[in-house]
Design a protein around this motif. Structure first.
Motif, PDB file in Angstrom:
ATOM      1  N   ASN A   7       0.767  -1.566  -0.035  1.00 17.02           N
ATOM      2  CA  ASN A   7      -0.321  -0.510  -0.185  1.00 17.02           C
ATOM      3  C   ASN A   7       0.437   1.243  -0.385  1.00 17.02           C
ATOM      4  O   ASN A   7       0.238   2.246   0.311  1.00 17.02           O
ATOM      5  N   GLN A   8       1.929   1.344   1.005  1.00 13.60           N
ATOM      6  CA  GLN A   8       2.791   2.135   0.136  1.00 13.60           C
ATOM      7  C   GLN A   8       3.200   2.388  -1.155  1.00 13.60           C
ATOM      8  O   GLN A   8       4.142   4.012  -1.424  1.00 13.60           O
ATOM      9  N   SER A   9       3.275   1.938  -2.230  1.00 10.45           N
ATOM     10  CA  SER A   9       4.015   2.562  -3.430  1.00 10.45           C
ATOM     11  C   SER A   9       2.278   2.072  -4.496  1.00 10.45           C
ATOM     12  O   SER A   9       2.901   2.583  -5.130  1.00 10.45           O
ATOM     13  N   VAL A  10       1.954   2.128  -3.662  1.00  9.82           N
ATOM     14  CA  VAL A  10       0.120   2.651  -5.086  1.00  9.82           C
ATOM     15  C   VAL A  10      -0.344   3.439  -4.291  1.00  9.82           C
ATOM     16  O   VAL A  10      -0.674   3.705  -3.512  1.00  9.82           O
ATOM     17  N   LEU A  11      -1.712   4.576  -5.702  1.00  6.37           N
ATOM     18  CA  LEU A  11      -2.295   4.969  -5.190  1.00  6.37           C
ATOM     19  C   LEU A  11      -3.210   4.378  -5.187  1.00  6.37           C
ATOM     20  O   LEU A  11      -3.823   3.715  -6.364  1.00  6.37           O
ATOM     21  N   SER A  12      -5.135   4.558  -4.325  1.00  8.41           N
ATOM     22  CA  SER A  12      -6.274   4.340  -4.656  1.00  8.41           C
ATOM     23  C   SER A  12      -6.772   5.330  -5.072  1.00  8.41           C
ATOM     24  O   SER A  12      -6.377   6.475  -5.189  1.00  8.41           O
ATOM     25  N   VAL A  13      -7.153   5.377  -7.085  1.00  8.99           N
ATOM     26  CA  VAL A  13      -7.640   6.235  -6.866  1.00  8.99           C
ATOM     27  C   VAL A  13      -9.713   5.448  -7.425  1.00  8.99           C
ATOM     28  O   VAL A  13      -9.907   5.242  -7.856  1.00  8.99           O
ATOM     29  N   SER A  14     -10.413   7.139  -6.730  1.00 10.81           N
ATOM     30  CA  SER A  14     -11.739   6.755  -7.013  1.00 10.81           C
ATOM     31  C   SER A  14     -12.034   8.364  -7.731  1.00 10.81           C
ATOM     32  O   SER A  14     -11.716   9.737  -7.292  1.00 10.81           O
ATOM     33  N   ILE A  15     -13.117   7.757  -8.979  1.00 12.51           N
ATOM     34  CA  ILE A  15     -13.339   9.097  -8.874  1.00 12.51           C
ATOM     35  C   ILE A  15     -15.165   8.907  -9.249  1.00 12.51           C
ATOM     36  O   ILE A  15     -15.889   7.549  -9.995  1.00 12.51           O
ATOM     37  N   VAL A  16     -15.622   9.637  -8.302  1.00 13.60           N
ATOM     38  CA  VAL A  16     -16.802   9.526  -8.474  1.00 13.60           C
ATOM     39  C   VAL A  16     -17.907  10.827  -8.464  1.00 13.60           C
ATOM     40  O   VAL A  16     -17.234  12.524  -8.621  1.00 13.60           O
ATOM     41  N   ASN A  28      -2.298   8.187   0.648  1.00 13.40           N
ATOM     42  CA  ASN A  28      -2.464   7.171  -1.074  1.00 13.40           C
ATOM     43  C   ASN A  28      -4.391   7.098  -1.123  1.00 13.40           C
ATOM     44  O   ASN A  28      -3.731   6.020  -2.328  1.00 13.40           O
ATOM     45  N   VAL A  29      -4.915   7.140  -1.454  1.00 13.00           N
ATOM     46  CA  VAL A  29      -5.965   7.798  -1.614  1.00 13.00           C
ATOM     47  C   VAL A  29      -6.581   8.381  -2.280  1.00 13.00           C
ATOM     48  O   VAL A  29      -6.828  10.032  -1.075  1.00 13.00           O
ATOM     49  N   ALA A  30      -6.717   8.565  -3.021  1.00  9.74           N
ATOM     50  CA  ALA A  30      -7.469  10.530  -4.238  1.00  9.74           C
ATOM     51  C   ALA A  30      -8.531   9.908  -4.641  1.00  9.74           C
ATOM     52  O   ALA A  30      -9.005   8.389  -5.092  1.00  9.74           O
ATOM     53  N   THR A  31     -10.013  10.994  -4.268  1.00 11.57           N
ATOM     54  CA  THR A  31     -10.857  11.190  -4.307  1.00 11.57           C
ATOM     55  C   THR A  31     -10.920  11.962  -5.170  1.00 11.57           C
ATOM     56  O   THR A  31     -10.666  13.159  -5.191  1.00 11.57           O
ATOM     57  N   ILE A  32     -11.686  12.184  -6.587  1.00  3.56           N
ATOM     58  CA  ILE A  32     -12.040  13.140  -7.277  1.00  3.56           C
ATOM     59  C   ILE A  32     -13.043  12.814  -7.046  1.00  3.56           C
ATOM     60  O   ILE A  32     -14.436  12.012  -7.693  1.00  3.56           O
ATOM     61  N   VAL A  33     -14.786  14.447  -6.929  1.00  2.59           N
ATOM     62  CA  VAL A  33     -15.682  14.062  -6.763  1.00  2.59           C
ATOM     63  C   VAL A  33     -15.598  15.623  -8.305  1.00  2.59           C
ATOM     64  O   VAL A  33     -15.333  16.373  -8.183  1.00  2.59           O
ATOM     65  N   ALA A  34     -16.304  14.698  -8.740  1.00  3.01           N
ATOM     66  CA  ALA A  34     -16.522  15.915 -10.024  1.00  3.01           C
ATOM     67  C   ALA A  34     -18.365  16.049 -10.867  1.00  3.01           C
ATOM     68  O   ALA A  34     -18.856  15.054 -10.147  1.00  3.01           O
ATOM     69  N   ASP A  35     -18.415  16.760 -11.029  1.00  2.00           N
ATOM     70  CA  ASP A  35     -19.842  17.505 -11.264  1.00  2.00           C
ATOM     71  C   ASP A  35     -20.221  16.247 -12.807  1.00  2.00           C
ATOM     72  O   ASP A  35     -21.783  15.348 -12.656  1.00  2.00           O
ATOM     73  N   SER A  36     -19.622  15.635 -13.646  1.00  2.00           N
ATOM     74  CA  SER A  36     -19.986  14.512 -14.607  1.00  2.00           C
ATOM     75  C   SER A  36     -18.025  14.037 -14.835  1.00  2.00           C
ATOM     76  O   SER A  36     -17.288  14.886 -14.713  1.00  2.00           O
ATOM     77  N   ALA A  37     -17.908  13.012 -15.642  1.00  2.00           N
ATOM     78  CA  ALA A  37     -17.012  11.990 -15.939  1.00  2.00           C
ATOM     79  C   ALA A  37     -17.686  10.933 -16.598  1.00  2.00           C
ATOM     80  O   ALA A  37     -18.381  10.167 -15.958  1.00  2.00           O
ATOM     81  N   GLU A  38     -16.351  10.432 -17.427  1.00  2.00           N
ATOM     82  CA  GLU A  38     -16.484   9.134 -18.504  1.00  2.00           C
ATOM     83  C   GLU A  38     -15.394   8.798 -18.562  1.00  2.00           C
ATOM     84  O   GLU A  38     -14.275   9.374 -19.013  1.00  2.00           O
ATOM     85  N   ARG A  39     -15.295   7.211 -18.158  1.00  2.00           N
ATOM     86  CA  ARG A  39     -14.601   7.126 -18.967  1.00  2.00           C
ATOM     87  C   ARG A  39     -13.588   6.567 -20.728  1.00  2.00           C
ATOM     88  O   ARG A  39     -14.871   6.913 -20.744  1.00  2.00           O
TER      89      ARG A  39
END
Length: 139
Positions: free
Chosen positions: A4-13, A77-88
């Motif tokens: 866990n020290q060498s990776v990021l957890s990325v969440s986009i909501v 090491n946890v990134a959370t993006i809270v966006a108006d909208s997002a698309e893969r």
């Protein structure tokens, strides 16, 4: 991936739900202050995001997400993006985005002729969103 020290957890909501939830080595976003790259063990950050792509590097792979504004919070090491909208990238309908761009450009022209600042501002945001989606889809 490694510990866990060498990776990021990325969440986009978004208001519609979670768009992305993966681990990665590097997150690159565009904030109101410029581009920001976050690697594991980065100092905590809260930032307002521009209408721009978010890139998540995972080893040799890279995920691109069209993010339309919002905020980034990073800590532990946890990134959370809270966006108006997002698309893969794979979910973007390019024809729909092209149509949105054309509509926004037409609205901008009409708003400029009518000196309608409110409509102009909204149309400029719509244009940035459409162009962002097109750019992400074509990478």
């Amino acid at each position: 991936m490694a510990d866990n020290q060498s990776v990021l957890s990325v969440s986009i909501v978004t208001p519609d739900g979670q768009v992305y939830n993966e681990q990665g080595d590097l997150l690159i976003v565009t904030t109101k202050s410029g581009q920001l790259g976050i690697m594991p063990n980065h100092v905590p950050v809260i930032a307002s995001l521009e209408v721009e792509e978010a890139r998540i590097k995972r080893g040799e792979n890279e995920d691109e997400i069209a993010v339309n504004g919002g905020f980034l919070e990073f800590s532990g090491n946890v990134a959370t993006i809270v966006a108006d909208s997002a698309e893969r990238q794979d979910d973007i309908d390019v024809n729909r985005a092209e149509n949105a761009r054309e509509r926004a450009e037409a609205t901008i022209k009409k708003a400029q002729e009518a000196h309608d600042a409110d409509t102009l501002a909204r149309a400029e945001v719509a244009l940035r969103r459409a162009v962002n989606r097109i750019n992400v889809a074509k990478h």
